[in-house]
Write a protein that holds these residues in place. Structure first.
Motif, mmCIF file in Angstrom:
data_model
loop_
_atom_site.group_PDB
_atom_site.id
_atom_site.type_symbol
_atom_site.label_atom_id
_atom_site.label_comp_id
_atom_site.label_asym_id
_atom_site.label_seq_id
_atom_site.Cartn_x
_atom_site.Cartn_y
_atom_site.Cartn_z
ATOM 1 N N THR A 31 0.825 -1.175 -0.075
ATOM 2 C CA THR A 31 0.062 0.139 0.037
ATOM 3 C C THR A 31 0.858 1.245 0.059
ATOM 4 O OG1 THR A 31 -1.652 -1.058 1.056
ATOM 5 C CG2 THR A 31 -1.856 1.288 1.071
ATOM 6 N N ASN A 57 0.682 5.990 -0.250
ATOM 7 C CA ASN A 57 -0.166 6.973 -0.309
ATOM 8 C C ASN A 57 0.574 8.107 -1.451
ATOM 9 O OD1 ASN A 57 1.529 8.906 1.698
ATOM 10 N ND2 ASN A 57 1.264 6.898 2.603
ATOM 11 N N ALA A 109 0.724 7.737 -5.019
ATOM 12 C CA ALA A 109 0.338 6.553 -4.369
ATOM 13 C C ALA A 109 0.644 4.819 -4.832
ATOM 14 C CB ALA A 109 -1.277 6.420 -4.093
ATOM 15 N N ILE A 142 -5.692 13.589 -1.390
ATOM 16 C CA ILE A 142 -5.070 12.576 -0.775
ATOM 17 C C ILE A 142 -5.501 11.159 -1.588
ATOM 18 C CG2 ILE A 142 -4.569 11.205 1.533
ATOM 19 C CD1 ILE A 142 -5.307 13.829 2.647
ATOM 20 N N THR A 155 -4.934 6.854 -1.824
ATOM 21 C CA THR A 155 -4.244 5.639 -1.293
ATOM 22 C C THR A 155 -4.215 4.462 -2.436
ATOM 23 O OG1 THR A 155 -4.536 6.128 0.915
ATOM 24 C CG2 THR A 155 -4.128 3.904 0.704
#
Length: 373
Positions: free
Chosen positions: A214, A216, A258, A360, A362
């Motif tokens: 993962t 960001n 991300a 933002i 992710t």
């Protein structure tokens, strides 16, 4: 100190492999194939100098993963080898292809044991089927399937490669220039990966890890009067757009960061520097498409993405579904695995004063499962 340098060739474009992943970047556990093969051979040559020839664009992503020299390859296998040989300072050089993944330590030992018998020592397999060239049946006893690694005297190989003729292996160049060649028994297990189906018979290669990664991303841009606004790949009705080198699509820029973060492949500025006029006013959807091509070629597949747009203005809710479908298509995932949210700063800060907006993002990725399709 060893009198031997190991050169591994990994600069090819994998054009015959026919999957999005370059075969050099197939994952064996967590390791890309180029690293797995190098470390496997290194165990048999612990004191040898190691040089890897790679595509120039991939070197910045390779060097953090290894402690050996990586040099830029050329347009052909032979040019890549010539580039690598410039860094060789030992009397002997062993050359192999990253695509020959399952080289047994016994084969390495046999090459070294016979290194004084000729200018180049070559593993070869006999041919047991009938061989026909044109309309002529050839004596199969005189035909050999040549393999790598091949162990050569460095200066002999350098001289041999000064020819303009392109050779498909080192020993052919050495013999053509008047050098000597000695064959040792090859190993059927040292098969070369050329086509996707070739991986099925290579027992030394384990499946890629099932881990999920993962990352960001965050981006922000001020507004600019009179410029069209594009956000999340969608045209937004607004009197202002974004002040930026590209079209300023903040959502896509955050998403790219991300994705690159999840794959540990740097950031958007490394891939698309804003000092390059090539990207002046470019449609950010093109940047995202190129980012996905990069991820795929390096062995990653997108699993999921989540985007939060932070804006006092414009109103985002009428466009969220269109953004979701547009971005999901570019990521090659269903819309159900991409989420778009919006919030405000309750009139606080530059976003609250409607001077710009931020995003933002992710994203999650996993390795391409080459073993099970």
């Amino acid at each position: 100190m060893s009198d031997l340098t190991l050169v591994l060739l990994a600069a090819g474009n994998s054009s015959r492999f026919k999957v999005p992943v370059k075969k050099q970047w197939l994952r064996i556990g967590h390791d890309p194939l180029w690293l797995y093969v190098t470390n496997r051979i290194k165990e048999s040559l612990p004191d040898a100098t190691i040089i890897l020839s790679a595509h120039a664009d991939e070197i910045p992503f390779m060097t953090p993963l290894c402690d050996f020299t990586v040099v830029a390859g050329g347009e052909t296998r032979q040019q890549s080898l010539k580039n690598a040989l410039k860094e060789v300072n030992t009397p002997y050089v062993m050359v192999s292809d990253i695509a020959r993944a399952c080289i047994d330590p016994d084969l390495i030992a046999r090459l070294i044991a016979h290194k004084n018998l000729a200018d180049t020592i070559v593993p070869a397999l006999d041919v047991h089927d009938t061989v026909v060239y044109g309309d002529e049946t050839i004596e199969r006893e005189r035909v050999k399937r040549i393999q790598t690694p091949q162990l050569s005297k460095t200066e002999v190989l350098r001289r041999a490669l000064k020819s303009d003729t392109e050779y498909t292996d080192e020993s052919s160049a050495v013999v053509a220039s008047g050098g000597t060649r000695y064959f040792i028994p090859g190993d059927p297990r040292a098969a070369k990966i050329t086509h996707t189906a070739d991986t099925a018979s290579l027992e030394c290669l384990e499946s890629p890890s099932s881990a999920i990664f993962t990352g960001n991303g965050f981006d922000v841009h001020p507004f600019e009067e009179g410029k069209p606004m594009v956000l999340g790949g969608v045209a937004i009705e607004s009197p202002v757009g974004f002040r930026a080198h590209s079209d300023g699509d903040v959502a896509i820029h955050a998403l790219i960061d991300a994705l690159l973060g999840a794959a540990c492949l740097g950031d958007i500025g490394m891939l698309f520097p804003d000092t390059d006029n090539l990207y002046k006013n470019i449609d950010s959807k093109l940047l995202l498409a190129r980012c996905i091509e990069k991820l795929h070629s390096f062995g990653f597949v997108v699993l999921h993405a989540d985007i939060t747009i932070i804006a006092q203005t414009p109103k985002i809710s009428p466009y969220k579904d269109q953004m979701r479908r547009t971005l999901a298509s570019l990521l090659h995932i269903p819309p159900a695995r991409l989420n778009v949210k919006a919030t405000t700063t309750e009139h606080l800060g530059f976003i609250g004063r409607s001077e710009g907006l931020g995003v933002i993002a992710t994203a999650s990725v996993h390795y391409f499962d080459w073993k099970h399709g």
